[in-house]
Enzyme design. Sequence first.
Site, PDB file in Angstrom:
ATOM      1  N   SER A   1       0.842  -1.216   0.000  1.00 16.76           N
ATOM      2  CA  SER A   1       0.000   0.000   0.000  1.00 16.76           C
ATOM      3  C   SER A   1       0.868   1.254   0.000  1.00 16.76           C
ATOM      4  CB  SER A   1      -0.898   0.025   1.237  1.00 16.76           C
ATOM      5  OG  SER A   1      -1.910  -0.928   1.118  1.00 16.76           O
TER       6      SER A   1
ATOM      7  N   ARG B   1       1.553   4.253  -3.055  1.00 13.77           N
ATOM      8  CA  ARG B   1       1.343   5.677  -2.760  1.00 13.77           C
ATOM      9  C   ARG B   1       2.616   6.487  -2.989  1.00 13.77           C
ATOM     10  NH1 ARG B   1      -2.421   2.765  -0.470  1.00 13.77           N
ATOM     11  NH2 ARG B   1      -4.436   3.661   0.141  1.00 13.77           N
TER      12      ARG B   1
ATOM     13  N   GLY C   1      -5.830  -3.366  -7.937  1.00 13.20           N
ATOM     14  CA  GLY C   1      -6.961  -2.512  -7.568  1.00 13.20           C
ATOM     15  C   GLY C   1      -6.481  -1.148  -7.082  1.00 13.20           C
TER      16      GLY C   1
ATOM     17  N   ARG D   1     -13.721  -6.366 -10.975  1.00  9.92           N
ATOM     18  CA  ARG D   1     -13.878  -5.711  -9.667  1.00  9.92           C
ATOM     19  C   ARG D   1     -14.625  -4.389  -9.783  1.00  9.92           C
ATOM     20  NH1 ARG D   1      -8.331  -5.989  -6.498  1.00  9.92           N
ATOM     21  NH2 ARG D   1      -9.730  -5.398  -4.799  1.00  9.92           N
TER      22      ARG D   1
ATOM     23  N   SER E   1     -13.202   1.982   2.754  1.00  8.33           N
ATOM     24  CA  SER E   1     -12.222   1.572   1.748  1.00  8.33           C
ATOM     25  C   SER E   1     -11.174   2.660   1.575  1.00  8.33           C
ATOM     26  CB  SER E   1     -12.923   1.312   0.408  1.00  8.33           C
ATOM     27  OG  SER E   1     -11.989   1.381  -0.647  1.00  8.33           O
TER      28      SER E   1
ATOM     29  N   ASP F   1      -6.987  -7.816   4.495  1.00  9.29           N
ATOM     30  CA  ASP F   1      -6.147  -8.647   3.624  1.00  9.29           C
ATOM     31  C   ASP F   1      -5.610  -9.884   4.341  1.00  9.29           C
ATOM     32  OD1 ASP F   1      -6.587  -6.895   1.546  1.00  9.29           O
ATOM     33  OD2 ASP F   1      -4.758  -5.750   1.898  1.00  9.29           O
TER      34      ASP F   1
ATOM     35  N   LYS G   1     -12.572  -8.910  -3.787  1.00 11.22           N
ATOM     36  CA  LYS G   1     -11.115  -8.739  -3.807  1.00 11.22           C
ATOM     37  C   LYS G   1     -10.584  -9.358  -5.111  1.00 11.22           C
ATOM     38  CE  LYS G   1     -10.625  -6.395  -0.111  1.00 11.22           C
ATOM     39  NZ  LYS G   1     -10.220  -4.997  -0.255  1.00 11.22           N
TER      40      LYS G   1
ATOM     41  N   ARG H   1     -12.882 -14.175  -2.343  1.00  9.32           N
ATOM     42  CA  ARG H   1     -12.081 -14.851  -1.305  1.00  9.32           C
ATOM     43  C   ARG H   1     -12.948 -15.598  -0.302  1.00  9.32           C
ATOM     44  NH1 ARG H   1      -7.434 -10.247  -0.198  1.00  9.32           N
ATOM     45  NH2 ARG H   1      -6.297 -10.694  -2.114  1.00  9.32           N
TER      46      ARG H   1
ATOM     47  N   ARG I   1      -2.957 -13.756  -2.358  1.00  4.49           N
ATOM     48  CA  ARG I   1      -3.066 -14.054  -0.923  1.00  4.49           C
ATOM     49  C   ARG I   1      -3.617 -15.467  -0.685  1.00  4.49           C
ATOM     50  NH1 ARG I   1      -0.983  -9.534   0.838  1.00  4.49           N
ATOM     51  NH2 ARG I   1      -1.765  -7.562   0.038  1.00  4.49           N
TER      52      ARG I   1
HETATM   53  C1  S3P Z   1      -5.622  -1.069  -0.162  1.00  4.04           C
HETATM   54  C2  S3P Z   1      -6.851  -1.020   0.426  1.00  4.04           C
HETATM   55  C3  S3P Z   1      -7.667  -2.212   0.686  1.00  4.04           C
HETATM   56  C4  S3P Z   1      -6.846  -3.485   0.587  1.00  4.04           C
HETATM   57  C5  S3P Z   1      -5.970  -3.502  -0.614  1.00  4.04           C
HETATM   58  C6  S3P Z   1      -5.001  -2.331  -0.573  1.00  4.04           C
HETATM   59  C7  S3P Z   1      -4.889   0.199  -0.374  1.00  4.04           C
HETATM   60  O1  S3P Z   1      -8.710  -2.277  -0.265  1.00  4.04           O
HETATM   61  O2  S3P Z   1      -7.699  -4.607   0.598  1.00  4.04           O
HETATM   62  O3  S3P Z   1      -5.238  -4.704  -0.672  1.00  4.04           O
HETATM   63  O4  S3P Z   1      -3.671   0.154  -0.595  1.00  4.04           O
HETATM   64  O5  S3P Z   1      -5.513   1.263  -0.306  1.00  4.04           O
HETATM   65  P1  S3P Z   1     -10.078  -1.464  -0.054  1.00  4.04           P
HETATM   66  O6  S3P Z   1      -9.761  -0.025  -0.080  1.00  4.04           O
HETATM   67  O7  S3P Z   1     -10.952  -1.853  -1.202  1.00  4.04           O
HETATM   68  O8  S3P Z   1     -10.617  -1.926   1.260  1.00  4.04           O
END
Ligand code: S3P
Length: 523
Positions: free
Chosen positions: A48, A52, A165, A193, A248, A401, A428, A432, A483
């Site tokens: 994550s 960013r 995602g 998704r 989220s 996760d 996801k 899952r 995962r």
């Molecule tokens: C993430 C947020 C989560 C997580 C994903 C990474 C992120 O998803 O499940 O693996 O880096 O912002 P959601 O924002 O859909 O909950």
Amino acid sequence: MSTASPAGSREPLSTASPAGPREPLGTASPRYGPAPLRGRLRVPSDKSLSHRVVLFAAMSEGVSRISGLLDSLDVRSSLDAVAALGATVEMQRDTTGPGDSTTGRGDPTTGPGDSTTGCSDPTTGPGDSTTGLCGTIRGFGPDGPRQRHPGTASPFFTLDCGNSGTTSRLLLGLLAGYDLTALLTGDASLSRRPMNRVTLPLLTMGARFEASHDTRTVCTTENFDSLPLVVYGSSSLKAIEYRSPVASAQVKSAVLLAGLHATGTTSVLEPSKSRDHTELLLPAFGVDVQVDGLRVSIRGGQRPTAPRDVLILPGDPSSAAFFLVGAALVPQSDVTICDMLLNPTRTGFLAVMQRMGADVCVEPRTAASLGAELVGDVTVRYRPVLKATRVAAAEVPSLIDELPILALLATGAEGTTVFESVGELRVKESDRLAAIEEGLRILGCEAYSEGDTLFVTGRGTAKAPGGTAAAHTTLLRTYGDHRLAMTWTMANHVLGRDHPLDDPACRAVSYPDFLDDLKTLLA
Ligand code: S3P
């Protein structure tokens, strides 16, 4: 995704089983049962945070210096996307490992980071087996993305988000505030998704979307719910106050990134707190973000600039969780994960492990870079008795996760563990929830769901009841989900089974060296 492997690849891990010796890994165990997990490990950097750092560096003015960026397929999707948008990416493998995130050592322009990464142990030597990427990203800056070969009046970009995602949803928000057109695509899993959760608030702000004609999924002009999607950004977005129906971090981050370019102050209100890396990291790029409980606000018109300090990334708790749960389940295990991100919005799984009776020791330190993120070392030592627990809805975002590997932990606890409100698992990288039930049943464990609640009944020992388990030749399906692949690899080990996985290589989405690191702990 380019990680396909021969169907049914078999990867023996256990050195011995109750049924007798199994294929050795050069780590013969003096005892029967799964070999214990022992030692110190620095897992790859947080996914994550890596996304960013890449995206924020790209939209900033100046050169960001980065050490220990996760080198995985997902993060490469973000790196490729920002390069296509005109950022200059100069990253290379850091062969000595990332710098120490607690001291700020490790300068990608003067040389690699400190190879000990806060993980050295005089008795066992450096525990760092993991490398990442280090180098620089020169942002395209406040004027926005630039085409490499300009020529058209309104720039057009094609961005392949792969399986990621986070890349796709954060990019939709980031791109919404510039005068440009971009086509976002993804692999089969990402194209299934939901994107409405992001496109709906962005539409309200003034962005426009078009379902790409390439799509084979049903997508009407009112329904911008799946990739491929064309986004028409606008430099005259208006600020909104958005009450998100889901907790989220991807939705929150997309709206905040769009809000950076909007007129006025944009706020996002969440039903419960999702991971807060965007709000903690943006200030390192000179962007002011206000947090008031579950409301996060950003003032439009701020200009992000590259931080002066090197951005050094800590280890990913979501990757560490596989080994920490493995250690809680296998007798004589004793594992320390060093230099791990300890942000409380990510470590809900440690609280659940402690509640279940696992021996978890956390030693926090403060990171010198990356805003206010906490890092530290986490040790789990095997303890014979685990008990079931109830994981409440409010806890779920902090361990979303880790649910597959926590479900495996629950198979070793006495009683039925209840995971409430885990419906997000259905959207996801795979469904899952269905996949966890299917896999655990193949392994001979009791698991079922009712609505959005998952129930896993354990027997107080990490042994699958042999009678109901499927034959060792039965395939454990990953559904191309990294995962799940790591959960089933660990499940095979702790339960002393040997099921083939249909696509073990999909682990490379977040953790390409997972198997090597597991073997190191088993050696
Ligand atoms: C993430 C947020 C989560 C997580 C994903 C990474 C992120 O998803 O499940 O693996 O880096 O912002 P959601 O924002 O859909 O909950």
